[in-house]
Motif scaffolding. Sequence first.
Motif, PDB file in Angstrom:
ATOM      1  N   THR A 279       0.848  -1.193   0.000  1.00 37.21           N
ATOM      2  CA  THR A 279       0.000   0.000   0.000  1.00 37.21           C
ATOM      3  C   THR A 279       0.881   1.240   0.000  1.00 37.21           C
ATOM      4  O   THR A 279       2.060   1.188   0.354  1.00 37.21           O
ATOM      5  CB  THR A 279      -0.925   0.039   1.228  1.00 37.21           C
ATOM      6  OG1 THR A 279      -0.130   0.063   2.424  1.00 37.21           O
ATOM      7  CG2 THR A 279      -1.847  -1.166   1.254  1.00 37.21           C
ATOM      8  N   TYR A 280       0.291   2.365  -0.394  1.00 40.44           N
ATOM      9  CA  TYR A 280       1.037   3.613  -0.540  1.00 40.44           C
ATOM     10  C   TYR A 280       0.285   4.736   0.182  1.00 40.44           C
ATOM     11  O   TYR A 280      -0.892   4.981  -0.096  1.00 40.44           O
ATOM     12  CB  TYR A 280       1.195   3.960  -2.021  1.00 40.44           C
ATOM     13  CG  TYR A 280       1.755   2.823  -2.851  1.00 40.44           C
ATOM     14  CD1 TYR A 280       3.121   2.679  -3.035  1.00 40.44           C
ATOM     15  CD2 TYR A 280       0.901   1.879  -3.437  1.00 40.44           C
ATOM     16  CE1 TYR A 280       3.630   1.617  -3.788  1.00 40.44           C
ATOM     17  CE2 TYR A 280       1.407   0.821  -4.194  1.00 40.44           C
ATOM     18  CZ  TYR A 280       2.772   0.700  -4.363  1.00 40.44           C
ATOM     19  OH  TYR A 280       3.268  -0.350  -5.100  1.00 40.44           O
ATOM     20  N   ALA A 285       0.118   8.615   9.695  1.00 40.55           N
ATOM     21  CA  ALA A 285      -1.246   8.609  10.227  1.00 40.55           C
ATOM     22  C   ALA A 285      -2.193   7.883   9.278  1.00 40.55           C
ATOM     23  O   ALA A 285      -3.033   7.076   9.712  1.00 40.55           O
ATOM     24  CB  ALA A 285      -1.714  10.042  10.470  1.00 40.55           C
ATOM     25  N   GLN A 286      -2.071   8.155   7.980  1.00 39.93           N
ATOM     26  CA  GLN A 286      -2.921   7.481   6.999  1.00 39.93           C
ATOM     27  C   GLN A 286      -2.635   5.983   6.977  1.00 39.93           C
ATOM     28  O   GLN A 286      -3.554   5.163   6.903  1.00 39.93           O
ATOM     29  CB  GLN A 286      -2.670   8.067   5.609  1.00 39.93           C
ATOM     30  CG  GLN A 286      -3.135   9.502   5.442  1.00 39.93           C
ATOM     31  CD  GLN A 286      -2.792  10.051   4.067  1.00 39.93           C
ATOM     32  OE1 GLN A 286      -2.142   9.385   3.257  1.00 39.93           O
ATOM     33  NE2 GLN A 286      -3.222  11.270   3.793  1.00 39.93           N
ATOM     34  N   PHE A 290      -5.355   2.940   8.001  1.00 39.83           N
ATOM     35  CA  PHE A 290      -5.728   1.882   7.055  1.00 39.83           C
ATOM     36  C   PHE A 290      -5.766   0.522   7.745  1.00 39.83           C
ATOM     37  O   PHE A 290      -6.669  -0.285   7.500  1.00 39.83           O
ATOM     38  CB  PHE A 290      -4.731   1.856   5.895  1.00 39.83           C
ATOM     39  CG  PHE A 290      -4.936   0.714   4.939  1.00 39.83           C
ATOM     40  CD1 PHE A 290      -5.927   0.755   3.973  1.00 39.83           C
ATOM     41  CD2 PHE A 290      -4.117  -0.412   4.995  1.00 39.83           C
ATOM     42  CE1 PHE A 290      -6.112  -0.295   3.082  1.00 39.83           C
ATOM     43  CE2 PHE A 290      -4.292  -1.465   4.112  1.00 39.83           C
ATOM     44  CZ  PHE A 290      -5.293  -1.410   3.150  1.00 39.83           C
ATOM     45  N   LEU A 291      -4.809   0.256   8.595  1.00 38.77           N
ATOM     46  CA  LEU A 291      -4.724  -1.043   9.247  1.00 38.77           C
ATOM     47  C   LEU A 291      -5.850  -1.281  10.246  1.00 38.77           C
ATOM     48  O   LEU A 291      -6.079  -2.421  10.681  1.00 38.77           O
ATOM     49  CB  LEU A 291      -3.369  -1.181   9.954  1.00 38.77           C
ATOM     50  CG  LEU A 291      -2.146  -1.153   9.034  1.00 38.77           C
ATOM     51  CD1 LEU A 291      -0.868  -1.246   9.860  1.00 38.77           C
ATOM     52  CD2 LEU A 291      -2.207  -2.272   8.000  1.00 38.77           C
ATOM     53  N   LYS A 292      -6.564  -0.206  10.605  1.00 39.38           N
ATOM     54  CA  LYS A 292      -7.694  -0.324  11.538  1.00 39.38           C
ATOM     55  C   LYS A 292      -9.043  -0.153  10.847  1.00 39.38           C
ATOM     56  O   LYS A 292     -10.085  -0.293  11.495  1.00 39.38           O
ATOM     57  CB  LYS A 292      -7.548   0.721  12.648  1.00 39.38           C
ATOM     58  CG  LYS A 292      -6.283   0.563  13.484  1.00 39.38           C
ATOM     59  CD  LYS A 292      -6.166   1.679  14.510  1.00 39.38           C
ATOM     60  CE  LYS A 292      -4.894   1.555  15.336  1.00 39.38           C
ATOM     61  NZ  LYS A 292      -4.751   2.666  16.308  1.00 39.38           N
ATOM     62  N   GLN A 309       3.792  -1.339   3.819  1.00 38.29           N
ATOM     63  CA  GLN A 309       3.292   0.020   3.633  1.00 38.29           C
ATOM     64  C   GLN A 309       4.424   0.968   3.241  1.00 38.29           C
ATOM     65  O   GLN A 309       5.360   1.202   4.017  1.00 38.29           O
ATOM     66  CB  GLN A 309       2.617   0.510   4.916  1.00 38.29           C
ATOM     67  CG  GLN A 309       1.345  -0.261   5.249  1.00 38.29           C
ATOM     68  CD  GLN A 309       0.590   0.373   6.403  1.00 38.29           C
ATOM     69  OE1 GLN A 309       1.080   0.445   7.522  1.00 38.29           O
ATOM     70  NE2 GLN A 309      -0.618   0.830   6.124  1.00 38.29           N
ATOM     71  N   VAL A 310       4.337   1.483   2.038  1.00 38.86           N
ATOM     72  CA  VAL A 310       5.289   2.486   1.575  1.00 38.86           C
ATOM     73  C   VAL A 310       4.730   3.848   1.986  1.00 38.86           C
ATOM     74  O   VAL A 310       3.645   4.236   1.557  1.00 38.86           O
ATOM     75  CB  VAL A 310       5.479   2.413   0.052  1.00 38.86           C
ATOM     76  CG1 VAL A 310       6.510   3.438  -0.411  1.00 38.86           C
ATOM     77  CG2 VAL A 310       5.911   1.006  -0.369  1.00 38.86           C
ATOM     78  N   VAL A 311       5.469   4.561   2.816  1.00 33.04           N
ATOM     79  CA  VAL A 311       4.960   5.802   3.408  1.00 33.04           C
ATOM     80  C   VAL A 311       5.879   6.976   3.045  1.00 33.04           C
ATOM     81  O   VAL A 311       7.101   6.888   3.182  1.00 33.04           O
ATOM     82  CB  VAL A 311       4.856   5.680   4.935  1.00 33.04           C
ATOM     83  CG1 VAL A 311       4.295   6.979   5.527  1.00 33.04           C
ATOM     84  CG2 VAL A 311       3.968   4.489   5.312  1.00 33.04           C
ATOM     85  N   GLY A 312       5.262   8.070   2.624  1.00 33.20           N
ATOM     86  CA  GLY A 312       6.013   9.268   2.272  1.00 33.20           C
ATOM     87  C   GLY A 312       6.147   9.387   0.764  1.00 33.20           C
ATOM     88  O   GLY A 312       6.433   8.418   0.061  1.00 33.20           O
TER      89      GLY A 312
END
Length: 346
Positions: A279-280, A285-286, A290-292, A309-312
């Motif tokens: 996921t991106y 926070a996003q 998502f995981l919840k 999770q790719v974040v940023g």
Amino acid sequence: MTRAFRRSTALVAGLAAVLALSACGADDSADDEDAGATTLEVTDEFPISIEHAFGTTEITEEPKRVATWGWGSTEAAIASGVYPVAIAEQLWTVGKGNLLPWVEEAYDEKGVEHPTLLPDDGSGATVPYDEFIAAKPDLILAPYSGITEEQYKKLSEIAPTVAYPEAPWTTTWQDTITITAKALGRSAHGDEILADIDTFLADEAEKHPEFAGRKIAALYPGPNAMSLYTELDPRLAILTKLGFDVAPSVAELDTSDGGFYYDLSYEKVDAIDADVVVTYFDDDAQAAAFLKDQKALAIPAVKGGNVAQVVGREHISAVSPPTALSFQWAGGMPELVKLLSEAVAE
């Protein structure tokens, strides 16, 4: 994600006028001394012809002032030894006036003047013709872009333009590199780049036998639907190079219209039969939300915690898809491989 474009008759007329003015005064500012730097020798003979979705482009001599549009061709040109004088602004990733970190590093390491940034609204739908004209390119590279045939024709009035082979935004990272290198007369260097990348990916796959045969999907959650990247999209295709298999539910998606993504309603996401999903998200926070999210938890892999999770935005851009310079950038594929290994182990 639709990339559509319309222009008025006034804009077309204005473009013609600017082209005429540009032609009158182009010869004193586009000479070799202010052209983009080159670091690797030409390996091919000119003229070079390249076929693409809108016809054939002939490049009669070695380009000295290259402009790029879309994604990946900037990095492919640099890796092939040519530093473009004008490149597409990556507004979504790094904001106005900034270069992607791996691109900036490449220019600075060689002491090359930073390129002009061609304004982009973030989608690539609006082509800044005036800025292209001002850059005085002798070649425009857009092999992984969304330009329309009309836009291609207008760009071709400025300089020979290379478009994508088949459909917008579906060119593989391999073809982006190959097409770019060939257009620059440096096919042999393009082959070397691909060989180095293949070695990197093969090494990573060997280090992570747990990837082999695992079913994978790449997702971009939206407010009303889950966007699944299809097999036509390089984001997903690159994961198969690490040993993963495309999840059957994704492989069955209809891509006859050239679509690189497919919107799936949240009522049907439980059909995503992946062992692990990527996921991106823009921020932590996003990603945590998502995981919840009960809608997302309907996906078996999410419920099981098998999520990379790719974040940023910089990290997303480095792998969406990777480019000739971002494959081994620390926040690119190396980080994604680490995340995938952790996700598989859950």
